[in-house]
Design an enzyme around this catalytic site. Structure first.
Site, PDB file in Angstrom:
ATOM      1  N   GLU A 147      -6.296   4.174 -16.856  1.00 53.53           N
ATOM      2  CA  GLU A 147      -6.910   3.384 -16.028  1.00 53.53           C
ATOM      3  C   GLU A 147      -7.102   1.816 -16.916  1.00 53.53           C
ATOM      4  O   GLU A 147      -6.918   1.016 -16.012  1.00 53.53           O
ATOM      5  CB  GLU A 147      -7.962   4.032 -15.519  1.00 53.53           C
ATOM      6  CG  GLU A 147      -7.902   4.947 -14.424  1.00 53.53           C
ATOM      7  CD  GLU A 147      -6.869   4.791 -13.348  1.00 53.53           C
ATOM      8  OE1 GLU A 147      -6.819   3.718 -12.855  1.00 53.53           O
ATOM      9  OE2 GLU A 147      -6.013   5.407 -12.852  1.00 53.53           O
ATOM     10  N   CYS A 190       3.223  -1.724  -0.109  1.00 56.02           N
ATOM     11  CA  CYS A 190       2.416  -3.161   0.252  1.00 56.02           C
ATOM     12  C   CYS A 190       2.318  -3.805  -0.794  1.00 56.02           C
ATOM     13  O   CYS A 190       1.225  -4.175  -1.545  1.00 56.02           O
ATOM     14  CB  CYS A 190       0.895  -2.562   1.047  1.00 56.02           C
ATOM     15  SG  CYS A 190       0.107  -3.942   1.746  1.00 56.02           S
ATOM     16  N   CYS A 231       6.953  -2.964   5.152  1.00 50.08           N
ATOM     17  CA  CYS A 231       6.279  -2.712   6.369  1.00 50.08           C
ATOM     18  C   CYS A 231       7.067  -1.614   7.327  1.00 50.08           C
ATOM     19  O   CYS A 231       6.519  -0.617   7.878  1.00 50.08           O
ATOM     20  CB  CYS A 231       5.850  -3.823   7.153  1.00 50.08           C
ATOM     21  SG  CYS A 231       5.056  -4.855   6.326  1.00 50.08           S
ATOM     22  N   CYS A 246       6.410   2.079   6.157  1.00 49.03           N
ATOM     23  CA  CYS A 246       4.877   2.284   5.524  1.00 49.03           C
ATOM     24  C   CYS A 246       4.319   2.995   6.547  1.00 49.03           C
ATOM     25  O   CYS A 246       4.277   2.759   7.749  1.00 49.03           O
ATOM     26  CB  CYS A 246       4.192   0.910   5.761  1.00 49.03           C
ATOM     27  SG  CYS A 246       2.413   1.027   5.211  1.00 49.03           S
TER      28      CYS A 246
HETATM   29  S1  SF4 Z   1       2.355  -2.305   7.362  1.00 45.86           S
HETATM   30 FE1  SF4 Z   1       1.724  -1.348   5.485  1.00 45.86          FE
HETATM   31  S2  SF4 Z   1       3.024  -2.442   3.999  1.00 45.86           S
HETATM   32 FE2  SF4 Z   1       2.803  -3.825   5.784  1.00 45.86          FE
HETATM   33  S3  SF4 Z   1       1.052  -5.016   5.467  1.00 45.86           S
HETATM   34 FE3  SF4 Z   1       0.567  -3.317   6.639  1.00 45.86          FE
HETATM   35  S4  SF4 Z   1      -0.319  -2.051   5.203  1.00 45.86           S
HETATM   36 FE4  SF4 Z   1       1.323  -3.384   3.961  1.00 45.86          FE
END
Ligand code: SF4
Length: 370
Positions: free
Chosen positions: A53, A212, A219, A222
């Protein structure tokens, strides 16, 4: 339709169900798509997790891996690390940057030998008191090693939450950071199951590092996308808010390569300070002639040989232009002190030296000008 999770304004029952949806979604995603084979995974040894870490605080995973493996081989536990010299620790750290991390690891190992009978503290509230460990790092160690229910908020996770909740404001500012911590704590798994905390924490890290991402986040694949405010409002590219920019100041310095037969002089820099504890080429102020400087401050007469190409190095707060002069020593070097060594370049490259010094020495050997 996009459902926006404004968790803090929900009724308690509804809030719990939304939190568990968030947690469960991330946990399922991590099991299927997260990272599982990094060298510091699959262990609950707090020492090994701590080293990883700390190395990962300012360094990319792929860079950290070989350093981590060498470090654990040389110092497999707290006692070995505490018994080592700071110099030996910094030698293994050489090239990883942000050397205070290495010095703090060593200091913390000594404190654990002294105050914890050589054992790693077992709660985030105690871990955070060790040198070099902030709130998020302490929480990550406690979650991975002990399954403690505590929130992490590293740079990647700040980005995920800023986008997911549509939070504007630079995350390094107190007010924004406090809001992000509040969100991070509000989303923690309700059940303190050890494995659940470890997987959830890893899921947040993995999502920030692989989906992200700062640039071109993925996205469309995601798991948080259905409820992500930044995605719904087309604000992904503008979140998190960038740091208000101050132009970096510029500084200049001159490094001296003092050649005596086939050896050069390296000096250990005092700590704290830039490159504290590392071995560096002697440095002179730019407004003093090198012959005068060497004679007055080092008791050495020299003859200039050549100048190397200038090198630019960027620190967090300033840019440094480094001019380097190759000089021939013409009288006997002054008496050695503990903080200086005369070495061949090959041996110098094995010491804990800053990146620019390494570059200069490698340039010198590859150009055959030594
Ligand atoms: S959809 Fe997921 S990857 Fe896209 S901005 Fe939102 S949290 Fe981030």
């Amino acid at each position: 339709m996009v459902v926006i999770l404004n968790i803090s304004n929900q009724e308690p029952d509804h809030r719990i169900s939304l939190m568990s949806t968030f947690v469960n979604t991330l946990i399922q995603w991590q099991k299927q798509y997260g990272r599982h084979s990094l060298p510091w995974q699959g262990t609950n040894d707090p020492y090994a997790i701590w080293v990883a870490e700390v190395m990962l605080q300012q360094t990319q995973v792929m860079t950290v891996i070989p350093y981590y493996q060498r470090f654990l081989e040389a110092f497999p536990d707290i006692e070995c690390l505490a018994k080592a010299s700071v110099d030996a620790v910094l030698t293994l750290w050489s090239g990883l940057g942000y050397y205070s991390r290495g010095r703090n690891l060593h200091k913390a190992a000594c404190l654990m030998m002294e105050h914890y009978h050589g054992r790693f503290p077992q709660h985030a509230a105690e871990i955070v008191r060790l040198p070099g460990i902030g709130r998020s790092t302490a929480a990550a160690i406690a979650a991975f090693a002990y399954g403690e229910r505590c929130a992490i908020l590293d740079g990647n996770v700040k980005r995920v939450f800023a986008r997911y909740f549509g939070i504007t404001g630079y995350p390094g500012e107190k007010k924004t950071e406090a809001l992000l911590w509040q969100k991070a704590e509000g989303l923690l798994p309700q059940v303190n199951a050890k494995q659940q905390m470890a997987t959830y924490t890893q899921a947040l890290m993995d999502l920030g590092a692989t989906v992200c991402t700062r640039h071109q986040p993925k996205c469309l694949s995601c798991p948080l996308q259905p409820d992500c405010i930044a995605f719904a409002e087309n604000r992904v590219a503008s979140l998190p808010t960038s740091k208000p920019r101050k132009p970096l100041t510029s500084k200049e310095t001159t490094f001296l390569i003092l050649r005596n037969q086939n050896e050069i002089l390296l000096e250990q820099r005092s700590s704290p300070g830039i490159w504290g504890g590392l071995w560096c080429l002697p440095e002179k102020p730019i407004d003093i002639n090198s012959q005068t400087y060497c004679r007055q401050f080092m008791g050495i007469d020299i003859l200039p040989i050549s100048n190397l190409s200038p090198l630019n190095h960027t620190f967090t707060h300033f840019k440094l232009r480094i001019d380097t002069q190759l000089l021939q020593v013409i009288n006997r070097p002054r008496k050695k002190t503990a903080s200086e060594v005369w070495l061949t370049i090959d041996k110098a490259l094995q010491l804990a030296i800053p990146v620019p010094v390494r570059k200069i020495l490698l340039e010198l050997t590859s150009s055959n000008s030594f």
